[in-house]
Design a protein around this motif. Structure first.
Motif, PDB file in Angstrom:
ATOM      1  N   LEU A   7       0.844  -1.192   0.000  1.00 39.20           N
ATOM      2  CA  LEU A   7       0.000   0.000   0.000  1.00 39.20           C
ATOM      3  C   LEU A   7       0.879   1.241   0.000  1.00 39.20           C
ATOM      4  O   LEU A   7       1.736   1.415   0.870  1.00 39.20           O
ATOM      5  CB  LEU A   7      -0.889   0.001   1.248  1.00 39.20           C
ATOM      6  CG  LEU A   7      -1.658   1.291   1.548  1.00 39.20           C
ATOM      7  CD1 LEU A   7      -2.726   1.547   0.484  1.00 39.20           C
ATOM      8  CD2 LEU A   7      -2.308   1.212   2.930  1.00 39.20           C
ATOM      9  N   THR A   8       0.692   2.100  -0.985  1.00 37.58           N
ATOM     10  CA  THR A   8       1.333   3.413  -1.003  1.00 37.58           C
ATOM     11  C   THR A   8       0.225   4.450  -0.980  1.00 37.58           C
ATOM     12  O   THR A   8      -0.627   4.467  -1.871  1.00 37.58           O
ATOM     13  CB  THR A   8       2.206   3.603  -2.256  1.00 37.58           C
ATOM     14  OG1 THR A   8       3.266   2.653  -2.235  1.00 37.58           O
ATOM     15  CG2 THR A   8       2.808   5.010  -2.283  1.00 37.58           C
ATOM     16  N   GLY A   9       0.215   5.280   0.053  1.00 35.88           N
ATOM     17  CA  GLY A   9      -0.884   6.224   0.168  1.00 35.88           C
ATOM     18  C   GLY A   9      -0.605   7.353   1.129  1.00 35.88           C
ATOM     19  O   GLY A   9       0.472   7.452   1.740  1.00 35.88           O
ATOM     20  N   ILE A  10      -1.610   8.212   1.254  1.00 34.69           N
ATOM     21  CA  ILE A  10      -1.541   9.361   2.156  1.00 34.69           C
ATOM     22  C   ILE A  10      -1.661   8.871   3.589  1.00 34.69           C
ATOM     23  O   ILE A  10      -2.516   8.040   3.912  1.00 34.69           O
ATOM     24  CB  ILE A  10      -2.663  10.361   1.843  1.00 34.69           C
ATOM     25  CG1 ILE A  10      -2.516  10.903   0.420  1.00 34.69           C
ATOM     26  CG2 ILE A  10      -2.680  11.500   2.860  1.00 34.69           C
ATOM     27  CD1 ILE A  10      -3.741  11.649  -0.076  1.00 34.69           C
ATOM     28  N   ALA A  11      -0.795   9.372   4.451  1.00 33.81           N
ATOM     29  CA  ALA A  11      -0.839   9.048   5.878  1.00 33.81           C
ATOM     30  C   ALA A  11      -1.261  10.280   6.662  1.00 33.81           C
ATOM     31  O   ALA A  11      -0.761  11.378   6.425  1.00 33.81           O
ATOM     32  CB  ALA A  11       0.527   8.555   6.361  1.00 33.81           C
ATOM     33  N   ALA A  12      -2.204  10.095   7.579  1.00 28.54           N
ATOM     34  CA  ALA A  12      -2.672  11.205   8.408  1.00 28.54           C
ATOM     35  C   ALA A  12      -2.106  11.081   9.816  1.00 28.54           C
ATOM     36  O   ALA A  12      -2.088   9.986  10.387  1.00 28.54           O
ATOM     37  CB  ALA A  12      -4.198  11.219   8.472  1.00 28.54           C
TER      38      ALA A  12
END
Length: 201
Positions: A7-12
């Motif tokens: 998974l490559t994605g935006i982290a909050a």
């Protein structure tokens, strides 16, 4: 259940400690047994005012984090009651991985059963990833379950441990029902033999 591989994605960033399951999905939303539709009420009391308006300061309401897929959280994430609606709400919002120093046991196990990867890392690593998440939507993290690593947007790599059986289930998209269906032939064979040998049952 959806497979989890890479998974490559935006982290909050959500540095609060002791985020409990009632904060994740408040009790008034537990009437449903459907696993979908709860994402809009994720962190409801932190996301919205009493009249339903968005609270601009809450991280998931900010434009950079509306498509968050990874949550970097404070200690003891998912404590409180054992409601499975908590991982349902996270997943329905689009969050597939949660990174923290520690998780409540029941929540931790419920995540694996619903296709979410909870990652335990040392405090120093979580602090680095928390700062990375604060960079916004252009700073994307990568979680590689097969390699058991989290890679920050600037290439720092943090290895993590995961139970081998839970890893197998996530990589192959197997929940409890899926695991049972893997044995369908053996079950059918047993039932056929039992019906012949004990027709009165």
């Amino acid at each position: 259940m959806q497979k989890f591989t890479t998974l490559t994605g935006i982290a909050a960033p959500m540095p609060l400690v002791n985020i409990d399951t009632d904060m994740i999905i408040p009790k008034q939303f537990l009437k449903t047994i459907a696993r979908t539709g709860l994402g809009k009420n994720l962190f409801d009391e932190m996301r919205y005012t009493q009249d339903g308006a968005e609270i601009p300061g809450f991280v998931l309401n900010q434009p950079a984090y509306r498509k968050t897929e990874i949550l970097v959280a404070g200690d003891n994430f998912g404590c409180g009651s054992s409601r499975e609606h908590a991982p349902w709400a996270l997943l329905d919002f689009g969050i597939r991985a949660v990174i923290s120093t520690s998780f409540a046991d029941i929540f931790f196990n419920n995540c694996f059963k619903n296709g979410i990867l909870p990652i335990v890392l040392p405090r120093e690593a979580v602090a680095v990833l928390m700062e990375d998440a604060r960079k916004g939507a252009n700073a994307r993290m990568t979680v590689d379950l097969a390699a058991q690593t989290v890679t920050s947007s600037d290439g720092q790599v943090f290895p993590f441990e995961v139970d081998a059986f839970k890893k197998h289930c996530l990589l192959n998209g197997l929940d409890d029902i899926g695991l049972t269906l893997e044995k369908a032939r053996a079950i059918d064979s047993f039932e056929a033999t039992a019906a012949q040998s004990r027709p009165w049952v």
